[in-house]
Structures are given as structure tokens and as C-alpha cells.
Scaffold this motif. Structure first.
Motif, short mmCIF file in Angstrom:
data_model
loop_
_atom_site.label_atom_id
_atom_site.label_comp_id
_atom_site.label_asym_id
_atom_site.label_seq_id
_atom_site.Cartn_x
_atom_site.Cartn_y
_atom_site.Cartn_z
N UNK A 1 -41.33 2.50 35.98
CA UNK A 1 -40.78 3.49 35.05
C UNK A 1 -40.90 3.00 33.60
N UNK A 2 -40.69 1.70 33.44
CA UNK A 2 -40.81 1.14 32.09
C UNK A 2 -42.23 1.31 31.56
N UNK A 3 -43.22 1.07 32.38
CA UNK A 3 -44.60 1.27 31.95
C UNK A 3 -44.86 2.74 31.61
N UNK A 4 -44.34 3.64 32.44
CA UNK A 4 -44.52 5.06 32.17
C UNK A 4 -43.88 5.46 30.85
N UNK A 5 -42.69 4.93 30.59
CA UNK A 5 -42.02 5.24 29.32
C UNK A 5 -42.82 4.70 28.13
N UNK A 6 -43.32 3.50 28.27
CA UNK A 6 -44.14 2.93 27.19
C UNK A 6 -45.34 3.80 26.90
N UNK A 7 -45.98 4.28 27.96
CA UNK A 7 -47.17 5.12 27.79
C UNK A 7 -46.81 6.39 27.03
N UNK A 8 -45.69 7.01 27.38
CA UNK A 8 -45.26 8.24 26.71
C UNK A 8 -44.97 7.97 25.24
N UNK A 9 -44.18 6.94 24.98
CA UNK A 9 -43.76 6.65 23.60
C UNK A 9 -44.98 6.35 22.72
N UNK A 10 -45.91 5.58 23.23
CA UNK A 10 -47.10 5.27 22.44
C UNK A 10 -47.98 6.50 22.24
N UNK A 11 -48.14 7.30 23.30
CA UNK A 11 -48.95 8.51 23.17
C UNK A 11 -48.37 9.46 22.14
N UNK A 12 -47.05 9.46 22.01
CA UNK A 12 -46.38 10.33 21.06
C UNK A 12 -46.20 9.68 19.69
N UNK A 13 -46.80 8.49 19.51
CA UNK A 13 -46.79 7.80 18.21
C UNK A 13 -45.39 7.47 17.73
N UNK A 14 -44.50 7.12 18.68
CA UNK A 14 -43.13 6.81 18.33
C UNK A 14 -42.80 5.32 18.52
N UNK A 15 -43.84 4.50 18.66
CA UNK A 15 -43.62 3.07 18.71
C UNK A 15 -43.69 2.51 17.29
N UNK A 16 -43.62 1.20 17.18
CA UNK A 16 -43.58 0.57 15.85
C UNK A 16 -44.91 0.63 15.12
N UNK A 17 -46.00 0.88 15.83
CA UNK A 17 -47.32 0.95 15.21
C UNK A 17 -47.51 2.36 14.64
N UNK A 18 -47.06 2.57 13.43
CA UNK A 18 -47.00 3.91 12.86
C UNK A 18 -48.39 4.42 12.46
N UNK A 19 -48.63 5.73 12.62
CA UNK A 19 -49.90 6.33 12.17
C UNK A 19 -49.96 6.37 10.66
N UNK A 20 -51.18 6.57 10.15
CA UNK A 20 -51.38 6.49 8.72
C UNK A 20 -51.19 7.78 7.96
N UNK A 21 -51.47 8.92 8.61
CA UNK A 21 -51.38 10.17 7.85
C UNK A 21 -51.14 11.36 8.76
N UNK A 22 -51.00 12.51 8.13
CA UNK A 22 -50.69 13.77 8.81
C UNK A 22 -51.76 14.14 9.83
#
Length: 359
Positions: A7-28
Motif C-alpha cells: 500500500x505504501x508503494x501504491x501511495x507513493x506512486x499516486x503522490x508522485x504521479x500527481x506531482x505532490x511530492x517534494x520534487x516540485x514541477x517548474x511551471x503551469x
């Protein structure tokens, strides 16, 4: 091959796919390309959905003018069906546009109003861009108000023609949409994609944005895109984006995200419950006495878990972000409290107001 995930791996996948981890996107545009859409909603208890979605991902460097520029000047995004989409998605939507409307009642209404349709297109061709109120209602057959639309038939016709790819929103004046002929809004050199390819690529794009989704979900329609997966403790059949698997074992650097109630990460309610153990209910339409967390409370995501709800509202007259409550699902550790407070402070700074209610 079937991937077996915790479940933890699945959650990580979702959070990263939704760009809500610490590695922030650069623009709109980067956000729109990954998510596929940025929902538009006028509810501004804190800020409009489209801006909160972008701020929660990009952070302090996001300014609302960046979205306007991407849509109205650079034409890298377009407005369609209540959301901003990347222009790269338009060729995949065109096959559906060509078939619209598929509902028989809508076909009959459009046929009965053939003259009205011609009037609207002629007015835009001659005088556009125009708002709906600047276009005369010459409907021969009217639809009764349904709670979402009034008696004026022009907005109904414009929405239908937009779904057909004949007209498009070229810009906004405040919250009002300004319409023009689609040929004058959309690029003319977009590739043609056949129906089957478009359907397959749309499923792949949805899975890319989701990271992982139930194979037969009616919320996130991914079909057979990606690869098969199982999630620990779940009897569902899942599809996972193979590109997302690479980071499934990498810890998510803990950061807090304050998530707008209409954010795409919250859209698939069954997945939220199955993977995050988060039974999310938007209380906006509940009677006040039945609300537990508040009229428009924002879920609080910490790392890969939803840990609470923020009940707050902006008072523009007094230039305040008033925090009514921070509801903790499980009592926060002191460090977690500090992280949530810091994110609320950053939100207030972005809004140009000061925080009250966190003493």
C-alpha cells in the motif's frame, strides 16, 4: 507480468504521479501535461480551484498570471468542459468531438435549432470574440432551466458547439468566458488521430496522471493501459504506469500539501479509500449542522498520507486567512504541527494576507 505492490508503494506512486511530492514541477504547462487537466471552479473560500491546484504543486513561484499567459497568449493550454487541458491533448479529444452529441435528446434539440446554431456561428464569425450575453438568443426550441442553466439558450448552445469543436473559449473576463470560432483559438497544424488510437492514448494519459488505478474503474478509466498490478490487502485488479514503478521504493520526502476539495488527486473516491484509507466527503452541499470538518475544508496531505483537514477562509476586506480549525485524524507530533503551520503560513503569504486563528 503482474507487479505486486505494498500500500505504501501504491501511495507513493499516486503522490508522485500527481506531482505532490517534494520534487516540485517548474511551471503551469508541466503540471497540465502530467495531470491532463486543471479543474476550474469559482468557489473561492481560500482561492479558486485552478490556482490552488497549481500553487499546491509549484509553490511560492506560482503567480496567477502564469496560467492566463499559458491559456490566452501562448496557447499551450485550452479551456474545455470546465478545465484547462494541455494542447497536446486536443488531437485525442477530436474524435469524440466529431461524434457529439451522442445523446438523442441533444441531437434533436440541435436539429430543431439549426437556425439558432447558424446565428451563433455567424455572430462570432463577424463580431467575435464575444461573451454569451452579447449573443442574441434566437432558439426555436428552448430547454427548461435545470438548476444549472437559466432560460437563456445561448450558454447551452455554446457549450454544445464547444463539445463539437466548433467554438472555443478564447479568454476569460473575470469569471465570464469569452467565445470565438474554434479555428481562431486552436492551432491549425494539430495531427489527426483515429478513434481507436485516440481512445488508447487517452487511457494511457489517464494512467500516467493517476500512477495506478483500478482496471475497471468508472472514476479513472484506464482500460488495459500500463501493466497489471496487485496491491497488498486489496482484491482489486489494478493497472500501473510502468514509468512510475521506478520510484515506488524511494521514500517520499515529507512535505505538506493543502489540497483543494476539487483537486484531481481526490477525484477517484474509491481509490482514496482503498489505498489511503481516506473516506473523503465534500461537505459543501451538506446542511451546516451535518458538517464535521467545515463548508470547504481542504484535506492535508503529509508525505503519502492524508492526516487532517484544514477549515480556513480568506477575508479579503481585512486581508486575513482565518483558520477556523485544523482537524487532526491522529494527533500530530510537534514536528508535524510545525510543518502544517509552515504550509498554512506559506499559503497566506502567497495570497498576500496574514494568518489568524493559529495562536
Amino acid at each position: 507480468m503482474t507487479h505486486r505492490l505494498t500500500r505504501e508503494q501504491a501511495r507513493r506512486i499516486v503522490v508522485r504521479a500527481q506531482l505532490l511530492d517534494a520534487d516540485r514541477p517548474g511551471d503551469v504547462v508541466e503540471v497540465a501535461e502530467q495531470l491532463g487537466y486543471i479543474k476550474i471552479d469559482p468557489t473561492t473560500v481560500i482561492a479558486a480551484c485552478e490556482h490552488t491546484v497549481l500553487w499546491s504543486r509549484i509553490g511560492w513561484s506560482y503567480e496567477t498570471g502564469q496560467l492566463k499567459k499559458a491559456v490566452e497568449i501562448d496557447r499551450l493550454l485550452f479551456e474545455f468542459q470546465g478545465a484547462f487541458h494541455p494542447m497536446s491533448l486536443l488531437p485525442l479529444l477530436r474524435p469524440t468531438m466529431r461524434r457529439h452529441p451522442e445523446r438523442e435528446s441533444s441531437r434533436q434539440w440541435l436539429e430543431a435549432n439549426a437556425g439558432f446554431r447558424s446565428d451563433v456561428l455567424a455572430r462570432l464569425r463577424a463580431d467575435g470574440p464575444l461573451t454569451a450575453r452579447e449573443i442574441p438568443d434566437t432558439a426555436a426550441v428552448a430547454r427548461a432551466p435545470d438548476g444549472w442553466s437559466g432560460s437563456n439558450q445561448v450558454p447551452l448552445m455554446l457549450d454544445l458547439l464547444a463539445r463539437r469543436g466548433e467554438v472555443a473559449v478564447t479568454r476569460r473576463e473575470g469569471r465570464s468566458r469569452v467565445w470565438d470560432l474554434a479555428d481562431r483559438v486552436y492551432p491549425r497544424d494539430l495531427p489527426e488521430v483515429d478513434d481507436e488510437t485516440a481512445a488508447q492514448e487517452l487511457e494511457a494519459r489517464r494512467l500516467k496522471a493517476a500512477g495506478i488505478a483500478r482496471e475497471k474503474s468508472t472514476w479513472t478509466r484506464v482500460g488495459k493501459a500500463g501493466e497489471a498490478a496487485e496491491v497488498e490487502g486489496s482484491s482489486w485488479k489494478w493497472r500501473v504506469d510502468p514509468d512510475a514503478l521506478e520510484a515506488a521504493d524511494v521514500d517520499i520526502d515529507g512535505r505538506v500539501a493543502l489540497v483543494n476539495p476539487y483537486d484531481s488527486v481526490l477525484f477517484d473516491r474509491p481509490r482514496l479509500a482503498e489505498v489511503f484509507d481516506f473516506d473523503y466527503v465534500l461537505e459543501q452541499f451538506k446542511p451546516k449542522a451535518q458538517r464535521r470538518y467545515g463548508f470547504f475544508a481542504h484535506p492535508i496531505l503529509m508525505g503519502d498520507r492524508f492526516v487532517g483537514m484544514l477549515d480556513a477562509e480568506v477575508d479579503r476586506d481585512r486581508e486575513l486567512l482565518r483558520v477556523n480549525a485544523v482537524h487532526e485524524f491522529v494527533p500530530f507530533e510537534p514536528e508535524e504541527t510545525d510543518m502544517v503551520r509552515a504550509e498554512i503560513g506559506d499559503l497566506a503569504e502567497w495570497l498576500g494576507v496574514r494568518v489568524v486563528g493559529m495562536e
